[in-house]
Design a protein around this motif. Structure first.
Motif, PDB file in Angstrom:
ATOM      1  N   TYR A 232      53.620 -27.492  93.421  1.00 54.54           N
ATOM      2  CA  TYR A 232      53.752 -26.089  94.237  1.00 54.54           C
ATOM      3  C   TYR A 232      55.557 -26.219  94.872  1.00 54.54           C
ATOM      4  CZ  TYR A 232      53.121 -22.129  97.372  1.00 54.54           C
ATOM      5  OH  TYR A 232      53.497 -21.107  98.299  1.00 54.54           O
ATOM      6  N   ASN A 233      55.628 -27.403  95.850  1.00 53.15           N
ATOM      7  CA  ASN A 233      57.014 -27.358  96.499  1.00 53.15           C
ATOM      8  C   ASN A 233      58.139 -27.767  95.501  1.00 53.15           C
ATOM      9  OD1 ASN A 233      55.931 -27.036  99.032  1.00 53.15           O
ATOM     10  ND2 ASN A 233      55.479 -29.007  99.295  1.00 53.15           N
TER      11      ASN A 233
ATOM     12  N   GLY B 224      58.067 -26.359  92.546  1.00 56.15           N
ATOM     13  CA  GLY B 224      58.202 -25.397  91.370  1.00 56.15           C
ATOM     14  C   GLY B 224      57.928 -25.811  90.258  1.00 56.15           C
ATOM     15  N   ASP B 225      57.018 -26.913  90.053  1.00 48.96           N
ATOM     16  CA  ASP B 225      56.753 -27.413  88.697  1.00 48.96           C
ATOM     17  C   ASP B 225      55.445 -26.800  88.196  1.00 48.96           C
ATOM     18  OD1 ASP B 225      55.856 -28.865  86.592  1.00 48.96           O
ATOM     19  OD2 ASP B 225      56.920 -30.927  87.424  1.00 48.96           O
ATOM     20  N   ILE B 226      55.549 -25.676  87.507  1.00 50.91           N
ATOM     21  CA  ILE B 226      54.390 -25.154  86.759  1.00 50.91           C
ATOM     22  C   ILE B 226      53.504 -25.922  86.179  1.00 50.91           C
ATOM     23  CG2 ILE B 226      55.214 -23.998  84.968  1.00 50.91           C
ATOM     24  CD1 ILE B 226      52.936 -22.568  87.269  1.00 50.91           C
TER      25      ILE B 226
ATOM     26  N   TYR C 206      51.484 -18.041  89.106  1.00 52.61           N
ATOM     27  CA  TYR C 206      52.339 -19.050  89.759  1.00 52.61           C
ATOM     28  C   TYR C 206      53.732 -19.028  88.976  1.00 52.61           C
ATOM     29  CZ  TYR C 206      49.013 -19.866  93.724  1.00 52.61           C
ATOM     30  OH  TYR C 206      48.270 -19.703  94.587  1.00 52.61           O
TER      31      TYR C 206
ATOM     32  N   TYR D 193      55.956 -16.599  90.469  1.00 58.45           N
ATOM     33  CA  TYR D 193      55.959 -16.748  91.582  1.00 58.45           C
ATOM     34  C   TYR D 193      56.901 -17.793  92.057  1.00 58.45           C
ATOM     35  CZ  TYR D 193      54.378 -16.797  96.686  1.00 58.45           C
ATOM     36  OH  TYR D 193      54.418 -16.576  97.846  1.00 58.45           O
ATOM     37  N   PHE D 194      56.907 -19.015  91.289  1.00 60.31           N
ATOM     38  CA  PHE D 194      57.747 -19.903  91.371  1.00 60.31           C
ATOM     39  C   PHE D 194      59.230 -19.391  90.979  1.00 60.31           C
ATOM     40  CE2 PHE D 194      54.490 -23.540  90.499  1.00 60.31           C
ATOM     41  CZ  PHE D 194      53.946 -23.366  91.819  1.00 60.31           C
ATOM     42  N   GLU D 195      59.337 -18.679  90.040  1.00 62.37           N
ATOM     43  CA  GLU D 195      60.595 -18.046  89.378  1.00 62.37           C
ATOM     44  C   GLU D 195      61.094 -17.083  90.524  1.00 62.37           C
ATOM     45  OE1 GLU D 195      62.303 -15.371  85.798  1.00 62.37           O
ATOM     46  OE2 GLU D 195      60.845 -17.010  85.362  1.00 62.37           O
TER      47      GLU D 195
END
Length: 139
Positions: free
Chosen positions: A43-44, A46-48, A80, A83-85
């Motif tokens: 999550y931290n 940003g690795d989907i 997600y 969200y990460f992007e």
């Protein structure tokens, strides 16, 4: 005698198929907390792909009052990934934890939400068969 030799040869070939490999023996089981920690690290980062790999195919996430938010691995990945992007600086830091069997309860300080302020969230993760099965989020 010929049958005895044939039987012996079959046993020599078959026994290794049932034996535990050295790789299996050297890999200790992963705990529910370790699975959640791998998820949090992904999550931290940003690795989907790494993030989604910690979840069960039929994962469900809930908001307060058991409000179903996400159902299934594809829904999780789609939600997600976006969200990460949208929030490349996204970061969650564990500020408190309770470990109770296969339930991991983390209080997290979430920062890096574009246009938003940092906030505290509580996440209750239920881990089954080495995958996160359910998550309840409270904010």
């Amino acid at each position: 005698m010929k049958h005895l030799i044939t039987l012996f040869m079959l046993l020599v070939v078959a026994i290794p198929c049932f034996a535990e490999s050295e790789e299996d023996k050297s890999k200790p089981p992963i705990s529910p907390q370790e699975i959640v920690d791998v998820q949090l690290s992904a999550y931290n980062d940003g690795d989907i792909k790494a993030f989604v790999s910690t979840y069960a195919d039929d994962v469900k996430t809930y908001g307060q009052a058991n409000d179903l938010k996400i159902s299934g691995i594809k829904d999780l990945e789609n939600a997600y990934a976006g969200y990460f992007e949208a929030h490349p600086e996204l970061h969650a830091e564990v500020t408190g934890k309770i470990i109770q069997g296969n339930f991991i309860i983390y209080q997290e300080l979430v920062s890096g939400v574009v246009g938003g302020e940092d906030f505290v969230a509580t996440a209750i993760y239920e881990v089954r068969d080495d995958k996160i099965q359910n998550v309840w989020f409270f904010q």
